[in-house]
Design a protein around this motif. Sequence first.
Motif, PDB file in Angstrom:
ATOM      1  N   SER A 231       2.184  -1.604   1.791  1.00  0.00           N
ATOM      2  CA  SER A 231       3.390  -0.805   2.349  1.00  0.00           C
ATOM      3  C   SER A 231       3.487  -0.756   4.077  1.00  0.00           C
ATOM      4  O   SER A 231       2.465  -0.812   4.400  1.00  0.00           O
ATOM      5  N   LEU A 232       4.630  -0.415   4.307  1.00  0.00           N
ATOM      6  CA  LEU A 232       4.809  -0.243   5.650  1.00  0.00           C
ATOM      7  C   LEU A 232       4.094   0.935   6.295  1.00  0.00           C
ATOM      8  O   LEU A 232       4.424   2.069   5.881  1.00  0.00           O
ATOM      9  N   LEU A 233       3.020   0.692   7.071  1.00  0.00           N
ATOM     10  CA  LEU A 233       2.379   1.824   7.732  1.00  0.00           C
ATOM     11  C   LEU A 233       2.940   2.219   8.993  1.00  0.00           C
ATOM     12  O   LEU A 233       3.001   3.568   9.368  1.00  0.00           O
ATOM     13  N   ALA A 234       3.178   1.475  10.009  1.00  0.00           N
ATOM     14  CA  ALA A 234       3.508   1.537  11.213  1.00  0.00           C
ATOM     15  C   ALA A 234       4.252   0.235  11.866  1.00  0.00           C
ATOM     16  O   ALA A 234       4.017  -0.743  11.241  1.00  0.00           O
TER      17      ALA A 234
ATOM     18  N   GLU B  24      16.064  -4.198   7.646  1.00  0.00           N
ATOM     19  CA  GLU B  24      15.647  -5.197   6.961  1.00  0.00           C
ATOM     20  C   GLU B  24      14.818  -4.799   6.034  1.00  0.00           C
ATOM     21  O   GLU B  24      14.815  -5.216   4.825  1.00  0.00           O
ATOM     22  N   ILE B  25      13.667  -4.050   6.555  1.00  0.00           N
ATOM     23  CA  ILE B  25      12.395  -3.675   5.870  1.00  0.00           C
ATOM     24  C   ILE B  25      13.110  -2.545   4.722  1.00  0.00           C
ATOM     25  O   ILE B  25      12.496  -2.724   3.357  1.00  0.00           O
ATOM     26  N   ASN B  26      14.246  -1.794   5.036  1.00  0.00           N
ATOM     27  CA  ASN B  26      14.429  -0.799   4.016  1.00  0.00           C
ATOM     28  C   ASN B  26      15.389  -1.540   2.795  1.00  0.00           C
ATOM     29  O   ASN B  26      15.357  -0.896   1.766  1.00  0.00           O
ATOM     30  N   GLU B  27      16.009  -2.521   3.364  1.00  0.00           N
ATOM     31  CA  GLU B  27      16.758  -3.251   2.343  1.00  0.00           C
ATOM     32  C   GLU B  27      15.713  -3.944   1.318  1.00  0.00           C
ATOM     33  O   GLU B  27      16.060  -3.934  -0.048  1.00  0.00           O
ATOM     34  N   LYS B  28      14.595  -4.367   1.734  1.00  0.00           N
ATOM     35  CA  LYS B  28      13.981  -4.808   0.703  1.00  0.00           C
ATOM     36  C   LYS B  28      13.195  -4.144  -0.039  1.00  0.00           C
ATOM     37  O   LYS B  28      13.133  -4.331  -1.180  1.00  0.00           O
ATOM     38  N   GLU B  29      12.806  -2.913   0.492  1.00  0.00           N
ATOM     39  CA  GLU B  29      12.136  -1.700  -0.337  1.00  0.00           C
ATOM     40  C   GLU B  29      13.076  -1.198  -1.375  1.00  0.00           C
ATOM     41  O   GLU B  29      12.742  -1.137  -2.516  1.00  0.00           O
ATOM     42  N   LYS B  30      14.377  -1.199  -0.936  1.00  0.00           N
ATOM     43  CA  LYS B  30      15.515  -0.731  -1.802  1.00  0.00           C
ATOM     44  C   LYS B  30      15.618  -1.689  -3.333  1.00  0.00           C
ATOM     45  O   LYS B  30      15.842  -1.216  -4.100  1.00  0.00           O
TER      46      LYS B  30
ATOM     47  N   ILE C 150      13.236  -3.624  -4.109  1.00  0.00           N
ATOM     48  CA  ILE C 150      12.294  -3.426  -4.934  1.00  0.00           C
ATOM     49  C   ILE C 150      12.181  -2.291  -5.741  1.00  0.00           C
ATOM     50  O   ILE C 150      11.961  -2.110  -7.117  1.00  0.00           O
ATOM     51  N   ASN C 151      12.742  -1.334  -5.212  1.00  0.00           N
ATOM     52  CA  ASN C 151      12.899   0.171  -5.944  1.00  0.00           C
ATOM     53  C   ASN C 151      13.759   0.084  -7.055  1.00  0.00           C
ATOM     54  O   ASN C 151      13.644   0.743  -8.075  1.00  0.00           O
ATOM     55  N   GLU C 152      14.954  -0.369  -6.951  1.00  0.00           N
ATOM     56  CA  GLU C 152      15.925  -0.660  -8.015  1.00  0.00           C
ATOM     57  C   GLU C 152      15.416  -1.553  -9.268  1.00  0.00           C
ATOM     58  O   GLU C 152      15.587  -1.024 -10.329  1.00  0.00           O
ATOM     59  N   LYS C 153      14.428  -2.462  -8.783  1.00  0.00           N
ATOM     60  CA  LYS C 153      13.884  -3.220  -9.915  1.00  0.00           C
ATOM     61  C   LYS C 153      13.026  -2.433 -10.815  1.00  0.00           C
ATOM     62  O   LYS C 153      12.978  -2.504 -11.903  1.00  0.00           O
ATOM     63  N   GLU C 154      12.245  -1.468 -10.066  1.00  0.00           N
ATOM     64  CA  GLU C 154      11.328  -0.855 -10.517  1.00  0.00           C
ATOM     65  C   GLU C 154      11.744   0.424 -11.507  1.00  0.00           C
ATOM     66  O   GLU C 154      11.475   0.664 -12.616  1.00  0.00           O
ATOM     67  N   LYS C 155      12.946   0.794 -10.709  1.00  0.00           N
ATOM     68  CA  LYS C 155      13.784   1.838 -11.569  1.00  0.00           C
ATOM     69  C   LYS C 155      14.262   1.391 -12.849  1.00  0.00           C
ATOM     70  O   LYS C 155      14.389   2.033 -13.853  1.00  0.00           O
ATOM     71  N   GLU C 156      14.866   0.137 -12.763  1.00  0.00           N
ATOM     72  CA  GLU C 156      15.472  -0.462 -14.029  1.00  0.00           C
ATOM     73  C   GLU C 156      14.348  -0.650 -15.083  1.00  0.00           C
ATOM     74  O   GLU C 156      14.649  -0.397 -16.322  1.00  0.00           O
ATOM     75  N   ILE C 157      13.336  -1.297 -14.637  1.00  0.00           N
ATOM     76  CA  ILE C 157      12.019  -1.369 -15.674  1.00  0.00           C
ATOM     77  C   ILE C 157      11.760   0.101 -16.342  1.00  0.00           C
ATOM     78  O   ILE C 157      11.477   0.066 -17.318  1.00  0.00           O
ATOM     79  N   ASN C 158      11.458   1.055 -15.387  1.00  0.00           N
ATOM     80  CA  ASN C 158      11.029   2.370 -15.877  1.00  0.00           C
ATOM     81  C   ASN C 158      12.076   2.895 -16.771  1.00  0.00           C
ATOM     82  O   ASN C 158      11.788   3.647 -17.905  1.00  0.00           O
TER      83      ASN C 158
END
Length: 385
Positions: A71-74, A89-95, A97-105
């Motif tokens: 995960s992004l530390l610094a 760019e980092i936030n878009e990638k994390e978003k 990933i989070n959306e995919k995890e949310k869909e699975i959950n």
Amino acid sequence: MAEVILMPRLSDTMEEGTVVKWHKNIGDKILEGDILAEIETDKAIQEFEAESNSTLLYIGIKEGESAPVNSLLAILGSEHEDISSLLKEINEKEKEINEKEKEINEKEKEINEKRIFVSPLAKKIAFDKGISLEKIKGTVNNGRIIKKDIEKYYKKKKLNSNEVDHSHMRKIISKRLINSKIESPHYSLFIEIIMDNLIKLRNSINEKKNLNKISFNDLIVKASAIAIKENPKINSSWTEKSILYHNNINIGIAVALEDGLIVPVINNVEKKSLRQISFEIKEKVIKAKKNKIQSNDLEGSTFTVSNLGMFGIDSFTSIINQPNSCILSVGSIKKKPIINNDKIVIGNTTKFTLTCDHRMIDGAVGSDYLKSLKNLLQKPLNILI
């Protein structure tokens, strides 16, 4: 050019880390070798160093927060460097990933709740409070759960308990113990050993002034290593393809902390003197209790000793500290009547339990080990030779 620093993998079993403390603030200049932060892994708290000269531009994980490895530390870079596009760019990638995890959950949640009748409001309240709907009994038609049912359950739960979130260490301990129990077919062997001669030896050693005192645990650890040398099959680990027999005897010492249990390791015990062993045990226990122990101090054990004698416990069994094949549990020294040369006399005994992984340690092998340990502790001068 800005450098992205990710949560490092500081031990071979680390899956996530917790930032205990930041030593630098955003905008601070950093020199190579400076301590950026203290990170708690699944084994210890470690200092994380900077590898180059730079400026701290961004902190991704705040003090007290946990995040998975990578995960992004610094973000480090030049003073006043613009990192807005990099962050976007980092936030878009994390978003993503989070959306995919949310869909699975959500899909998993729908499956789990398929046969549970619940109102939308009750469902939301239960989710917000972290309550499993399976634990709630609905009070309206067909057992449908409504808001009142959730609130009643939550109120009762609060009155009857004091809820404390799992610490990072406690979660890791839980995972490891469950895995050990599932993967290793445990069995235990029990033996009671007369300790009178060991007590006399310890008293004799500790009569010498200006030297650190030797504990019973120090003597037991040294004796354990000699007994392993006499029974080398004990010093093994199971792998998918083979049994790994270790050349060095590295003994882990179970240490109880306020938040869990860790196992500092004394390496090459068979090659060290009793006083060397005693010094290392004391040093690593102190470091462990001050959260100053390093991950390499907790790795590489081939056998573990867990001693609860100082807590007044007569006997107990332990869960194997993988990848070890055995763990020795040590109870307290008890004064009791014993039979000596057909006469009843008062003596001191201790109960020992050897818990073994049956995949590689058969009962005869474990019994031979305990026989060697018994001979050493009842004729303890052999420990010093």
